[in-house]
Design an enzyme around this catalytic site. Sequence first.
Site, PDB file in Angstrom:
ATOM      1  N   TYR A 162       0.947  -1.322   0.223  1.00 58.51           N
ATOM      2  CA  TYR A 162      -0.196  -0.186  -0.057  1.00 58.51           C
ATOM      3  C   TYR A 162       0.881   0.699   0.142  1.00 58.51           C
ATOM      4  CZ  TYR A 162      -3.007  -3.625   1.608  1.00 58.51           C
ATOM      5  OH  TYR A 162      -4.035  -4.649   1.646  1.00 58.51           O
ATOM      6  N   HIS A 265      -4.278 -16.685   5.319  1.00 59.88           N
ATOM      7  CA  HIS A 265      -5.186 -16.162   6.222  1.00 59.88           C
ATOM      8  C   HIS A 265      -6.417 -16.437   6.851  1.00 59.88           C
ATOM      9  CE1 HIS A 265      -1.724 -12.960   5.530  1.00 59.88           C
ATOM     10  NE2 HIS A 265      -1.628 -14.118   5.406  1.00 59.88           N
TER      11      HIS A 265
END
Length: 379
Positions: A162, A265
């Site tokens: 990001y 995850h």
Amino acid sequence: MKTTLSFDDWGTPVSSSASIGASINSTTQPVSHNVDSQTYVATGSTMAAVDPEQKRVVNGQADINQLAPFKYPWAWSFFLNANRNHWTPLEISMAQDVHDYQHKLTPAERHVFENVLAYLTTSDILAMRNIGLAVMEKMSAPELQIYQARQVYEEALHTWTYQHCIETLGIDQREIYNRYRVVPEIHGKIALANRRLQGVLQSGRPLTDRDALHEFAMAYLFFAAVFEGCWFYNGFSPIFALQRRGLMKGAAEQLQYIMRDEVLHCAFGIRVVRQLLDEENLTLDPQALRQMWDEAEAAEMAYAGYILREPILGYNAGLHVEQFRYVANRRARQVGLTEPFPGAENVLPWLDEQANLRKEKNFFETRVTEYQTGGALVW
């Protein structure tokens, strides 16, 4: 009086039967570097062989330092599979994205893109802290910890991604990194997650306490099923909607790699929760579950209303929220729980395809960035 050193089961020096005063006095004498090696031989400190059946998700009695034999071979498979999705943000060209961001995006589309990034930059740091600080140290089987160590790295990698997008596009970092603090609709999601995290970090109670165990299980479920399983999984879709129209394709490709990580995850976290509930004979409180889903939905509705205050071509707040409900139902079923939003529809059938990225590159035009080995990832 001569003091002979011995060691406890963890290799920590302990004094012998000699008096404490003698031990103290012995430390004031010159130290010889030619000490008989037998002086340091541990006496009576051998340990019984590890029985893998003694391993548990939490409150285990086996040796946390001994990896195998596995009790949870599926956890080791998750670790091996995660390493097949190796990548860095520098491998993906953002040149076209710079042009798109500056010249092609409408104000509404730029608002969506920037605020999705503003939310994600803080969220992955929270996810990293949750696993690294609140979860790993409570796991009592090393094969669980090893995958979670990889997960901590991946959350840091996502944060780098990001930051790379923000820096490449020339977005004001001081402003965008502060949005989660000053925009109520973004802050609401972060505050909700931080409350779950802090509840586990600050409880100070061992997980042998049933109330503490329930709180831990609910927090772990929240981060696995809601935070990563819904908010992240569904949260990339506004950028994918731009990608489907040929816009911001580099950033979207970065998010596709992140999404593959997040799918693992989520799946790992749900598997751990199911194992935990079974081993500890623990039943989650229905009222606590209802509150978790309702709070998550309310936060997502407010967030969608803000980032999509003006709909963009092919995407709007209603689609975003309905897809959240649909994905939430899926996560609940995976845990073995009742669907929180019966009847929710799959309004973005293309979303699941984003996790199945298969890159085909012209060898003479770009670096090969397909890092997979041994075929497609197994989810």
